[in-house]
Write a protein that holds these residues in place. Structure first.
Motif, PDB file in Angstrom:
ATOM      1  N   GLY A 229    -125.773  53.306   3.036  1.00  0.00           N
ATOM      2  CA  GLY A 229    -124.425  53.827   3.179  1.00  0.00           C
ATOM      3  C   GLY A 229    -123.521  53.385   2.044  1.00  0.00           C
ATOM      4  O   GLY A 229    -122.678  54.160   1.564  1.00  0.00           O
ATOM      5  N   ALA A 230    -123.674  52.140   1.593  1.00  0.00           N
ATOM      6  CA  ALA A 230    -122.858  51.636   0.485  1.00  0.00           C
ATOM      7  C   ALA A 230    -123.144  52.385  -0.800  1.00  0.00           C
ATOM      8  O   ALA A 230    -122.235  52.682  -1.588  1.00  0.00           O
ATOM      9  N   VAL A 231    -124.405  52.710  -1.043  1.00  0.00           N
ATOM     10  CA  VAL A 231    -124.784  53.435  -2.257  1.00  0.00           C
ATOM     11  C   VAL A 231    -124.014  54.740  -2.373  1.00  0.00           C
ATOM     12  O   VAL A 231    -123.546  55.117  -3.457  1.00  0.00           O
ATOM     13  N   TRP A 232    -123.850  55.438  -1.260  1.00  0.00           N
ATOM     14  CA  TRP A 232    -123.235  56.767  -1.300  1.00  0.00           C
ATOM     15  C   TRP A 232    -121.743  56.728  -1.621  1.00  0.00           C
ATOM     16  O   TRP A 232    -121.126  57.774  -1.840  1.00  0.00           O
ATOM     17  N   THR A 233    -121.146  55.537  -1.680  1.00  0.00           N
ATOM     18  CA  THR A 233    -119.729  55.463  -2.028  1.00  0.00           C
ATOM     19  C   THR A 233    -119.497  55.600  -3.530  1.00  0.00           C
ATOM     20  O   THR A 233    -118.358  55.760  -3.961  1.00  0.00           O
ATOM     21  N   ASP A 234    -120.568  55.534  -4.351  1.00  0.00           N
ATOM     22  CA  ASP A 234    -120.382  55.705  -5.791  1.00  0.00           C
ATOM     23  C   ASP A 234    -121.609  56.364  -6.407  1.00  0.00           C
ATOM     24  O   ASP A 234    -122.331  55.771  -7.202  1.00  0.00           O
ATOM     25  N   VAL A 235    -121.877  57.590  -6.010  1.00  0.00           N
ATOM     26  CA  VAL A 235    -122.972  58.372  -6.581  1.00  0.00           C
ATOM     27  C   VAL A 235    -122.412  59.468  -7.489  1.00  0.00           C
ATOM     28  O   VAL A 235    -122.752  59.547  -8.672  1.00  0.00           O
ATOM     29  N   ASP A 236    -121.546  60.299  -6.948  1.00  0.00           N
ATOM     30  CA  ASP A 236    -120.982  61.415  -7.705  1.00  0.00           C
ATOM     31  C   ASP A 236    -119.849  61.971  -6.866  1.00  0.00           C
ATOM     32  O   ASP A 236    -120.071  62.689  -5.886  1.00  0.00           O
ATOM     33  N   ALA A 237    -118.627  61.638  -7.228  1.00  0.00           N
ATOM     34  CA  ALA A 237    -117.468  62.003  -6.404  1.00  0.00           C
ATOM     35  C   ALA A 237    -117.326  63.499  -6.227  1.00  0.00           C
ATOM     36  O   ALA A 237    -116.726  63.960  -5.245  1.00  0.00           O
ATOM     37  N   ASP A 238    -117.867  64.293  -7.151  1.00  0.00           N
ATOM     38  CA  ASP A 238    -117.742  65.747  -7.043  1.00  0.00           C
ATOM     39  C   ASP A 238    -118.511  66.305  -5.856  1.00  0.00           C
ATOM     40  O   ASP A 238    -118.166  67.369  -5.337  1.00  0.00           O
ATOM     41  N   ARG A 239    -119.576  65.636  -5.443  1.00  0.00           N
ATOM     42  CA  ARG A 239    -120.482  66.239  -4.461  1.00  0.00           C
ATOM     43  C   ARG A 239    -120.797  65.344  -3.271  1.00  0.00           C
ATOM     44  O   ARG A 239    -121.701  65.654  -2.491  1.00  0.00           O
ATOM     45  N   THR A 240    -120.093  64.241  -3.095  1.00  0.00           N
ATOM     46  CA  THR A 240    -120.395  63.318  -2.001  1.00  0.00           C
ATOM     47  C   THR A 240    -119.124  62.977  -1.230  1.00  0.00           C
ATOM     48  O   THR A 240    -118.022  63.378  -1.587  1.00  0.00           O
ATOM     49  N   GLY A 241    -119.314  62.203  -0.158  1.00  0.00           N
ATOM     50  CA  GLY A 241    -118.180  61.590   0.518  1.00  0.00           C
ATOM     51  C   GLY A 241    -117.669  62.337   1.726  1.00  0.00           C
ATOM     52  O   GLY A 241    -118.331  63.202   2.309  1.00  0.00           O
ATOM     53  N   LEU A 242    -116.459  61.972   2.086  1.00  0.00           N
ATOM     54  CA  LEU A 242    -115.779  62.539   3.240  1.00  0.00           C
ATOM     55  C   LEU A 242    -114.924  63.711   2.769  1.00  0.00           C
ATOM     56  O   LEU A 242    -114.027  63.535   1.948  1.00  0.00           O
ATOM     57  N   LEU A 243    -115.194  64.901   3.243  1.00  0.00           N
ATOM     58  CA  LEU A 243    -114.511  66.103   2.775  1.00  0.00           C
ATOM     59  C   LEU A 243    -113.195  66.272   3.526  1.00  0.00           C
ATOM     60  O   LEU A 243    -113.150  66.792   4.637  1.00  0.00           O
ATOM     61  N   GLU A 244    -112.121  65.846   2.897  1.00  0.00           N
ATOM     62  CA  GLU A 244    -110.827  65.827   3.583  1.00  0.00           C
ATOM     63  C   GLU A 244    -110.378  67.225   3.989  1.00  0.00           C
ATOM     64  O   GLU A 244    -109.723  67.404   5.022  1.00  0.00           O
ATOM     65  N   PHE A 245    -110.742  68.241   3.211  1.00  0.00           N
ATOM     66  CA  PHE A 245    -110.274  69.598   3.505  1.00  0.00           C
ATOM     67  C   PHE A 245    -110.844  70.144   4.808  1.00  0.00           C
ATOM     68  O   PHE A 245    -110.307  71.099   5.370  1.00  0.00           O
ATOM     69  N   VAL A 246    -111.921  69.542   5.304  1.00  0.00           N
ATOM     70  CA  VAL A 246    -112.511  70.008   6.566  1.00  0.00           C
ATOM     71  C   VAL A 246    -111.518  69.842   7.713  1.00  0.00           C
ATOM     72  O   VAL A 246    -111.541  70.612   8.684  1.00  0.00           O
ATOM     73  N   PHE A 247    -110.636  68.866   7.605  1.00  0.00           N
ATOM     74  CA  PHE A 247    -109.681  68.590   8.688  1.00  0.00           C
ATOM     75  C   PHE A 247    -108.353  69.323   8.507  1.00  0.00           C
ATOM     76  O   PHE A 247    -107.448  69.177   9.332  1.00  0.00           O
ATOM     77  N   GLU A 248    -108.232  70.114   7.466  1.00  0.00           N
ATOM     78  CA  GLU A 248    -106.982  70.823   7.214  1.00  0.00           C
ATOM     79  C   GLU A 248    -106.967  72.177   7.913  1.00  0.00           C
ATOM     80  O   GLU A 248    -108.010  72.788   8.159  1.00  0.00           O
ATOM     81  N   ASP A 249    -105.774  72.646   8.230  1.00  0.00           N
ATOM     82  CA  ASP A 249    -105.629  73.963   8.846  1.00  0.00           C
ATOM     83  C   ASP A 249    -106.222  75.034   7.941  1.00  0.00           C
ATOM     84  O   ASP A 249    -106.071  74.996   6.714  1.00  0.00           O
TER      85      ASP A 249
END
Length: 455
Positions: A229-249
């Motif tokens: 899980g820690a590794v995935w915090t700095d792999v490639d910000a363009d294609r990883t992580g928590l997608l904030e827009f999923v929670f937007e209207d």
């Protein structure tokens, strides 16, 4: 799905969104797919397995073909290379460092999934024993350095290996030293997809904590419970992580397509070979403007391939992929799809799960992603321990599975597969913490003893 010539009409955003929307299916047709990876090693030396040789990965793949698996080959200079197997909708494939992956067929019940998993492990053991190979279920390699891990001969992995260091510090760790267990689930409509995406993305850190199983790096504790899980915090910000827009209207298929469209490419497949397009724009590919592929526009197959190169915590294709858990023992391989099936395939459970996390702020969600990997169930979110959230989530899943009422021949329902998680949630002690107890106790600081837990 054919490649498009430059004089063909270019793909439009609505075409790309339509590709995702084509995954909608009636609830009566919902299936679940389970995937898991494991580290192969030579039992005599505890070293990773190269592709070549009489006791290598290729020999293992060829041995499995006696069970009816068919070979999948990739064109290379001088011939073709065996890189995967397929049978009855399932596949066996290789991760970059030789991590051995089963991608199961879409199946109706957890009972079916566990039978499929058991059959795969039994078949794999039969061949592996002949070759002196063992398999270990952990989220992160416990002793090997990156430069000790053999590279599998797959074209896309060379492209990724060259590109990863340009966009993050942990990409090579992700490729060569991590293993995961995943679950793939269906949606009935765009609205159904949106609700499931939001719930599963917010609660993915709960799965990270429940399955945390990677506390060692290069022979010693690493300070994390889920190093994967820690590794995935700095792999490639363009294609990883928590997608904030999923929670937007307004989030929907088109929103995700727009996001994916702006993620830099890795490759395109032409005539069975990978064309290196690392960093190129899919938009320019759609317009026929890539110098590497003169006279060609992106086709729908290219879009499908591109979607596989995105790595958020939950990934949308024509189904939703849960991507937040470390690999582990055989019981955990059935527990993950059971957990998410119980939550996402029952309306009351889905609503109850949303109630658990709907008040979390975006900062809560972002922080929890890191804290769950480091602290496991001791993490705190919105004033509650993650253990308390995990107790609620596993109870919700259990009720959802009970209402599904999918019974096996012994009249047991699918809740039996949640038992390992119910124990972790109740005790608050993750698999990683159990390993650390052994390391500091009976193992007397010898991480190599973890290989005694191999499949």
């Amino acid at each position: 799905m054919a490649d498009a010539k430059v004089d063909a009409p270019p793909l439009r955003l609505e075409d790309l969104a339509g590709y995702l929307a084509a995954g909608c299916r009636p609830r009566s047709e919902f299936k679940v797919g389970a995937e898991h990876e494991k580290f192969g090693f030579r039992q005599a030396t505890l070293r990773p397995i190269p592709y070549e040789g009489s006791d290598g990965v290729e020999a293992l793949l060829k041995g499995l073909m006696r069970f009816g698996w068919k070979g999948d080959y990739e064109a290379r200079d001088g011939g073709e290379t065996l890189i995967a197997l397929s049978r009855n909708g399932a596949s066996i494939s290789l991760e970059p460092g030789g991590q051995f992956e089963l991608s199961g067929a879409p199946l109706a019940t957890m009972h079916d999934i566990c039978c499929e998993t058991s059959q795969h492990l039994n078949e794999t053991r039969a061949i592996a024993d002949e070759l002196g190979i063992g398999f270990l279920g952990l989220g992160f390699s416990p002793i090997w350095r990156v430069d000790e891990v053999p590279v599998m001969p797959k074209g896309r992995y060379k492209i990724m290996r060259d590109y990863m260091p340009e966009v993050g510090t942990r990409g090579l760790d992700m490729m060569f030293r991590t293993c995961t267990v995943q679950a793939n689930l269906d949606f009935a409509s765009e609205a159904d997809m949106v609700k499931k995406f939001r719930v599963s993305l917010a609660l993915q850190p709960v799965a990270t904590a429940l399955f945390a199983n990677s506390p060692f790096t290069e022979g010693k504790p690493n300070g994390w419970l889920s190093a994967r899980g820690a590794v995935w915090t700095d792999v490639d910000a363009d294609r990883t992580g928590l997608l904030e827009f999923v929670f937007e209207d307004g989030f929907g298929f088109e929103t995700y397509a727009r996001y994916a469209l702006d993620v830099p490419m890795y490759f395109a497949m032409r005539n069975g070979r990978y064309v290196d397009l690392a960093g190129r724009s899919f938009r320019r590919f759609m317009a026929g403007e890539l110098a590497e592929l003169p006279g060609e526009r992106a086709g729908m197959k290219d879009w499908g391939d591109h979607l596989t190169t995105l790595f958020p915590e939950v990934r949308l294709k024509t189904y939703l992929e849960m991507r937040g858990a470390d690999s582990g023992p055989q019981s955990s391989l059935c527990a993950l799809p059971a957990l998410w099936t119980g939550v996402l395939y029952d309306d009351a459970a889905l609503e109850a799960a949303w109630d658990l996390c709907k008040a979390w702020t975006m900062q809560d969600k972002l922080q929890l992603r890191v804290d769950a990997a480091r602290q496991g169930l001791n993490a705190v979110v919105a004033g509650r321990t993650l253990q308390d959230v995990a107790k609620d989530m596993t109870a919700i899943s259990r009720e959802g599975l009970k209402r599904r009422n999918r019974l096996n021949g012994g009249m047991l329902d699918e809740t039996v597969f949640l038992n390992p998680l119910l124990e972790v949630a109740e005790s608050g002690v993750t698999p990683a913490e159990r390993l650390l107890e052994l390391y500091h106790g009976p193992w007397q600081g010898d991480v190599n003893r973890v290989f005694n837990l191999a499949y």
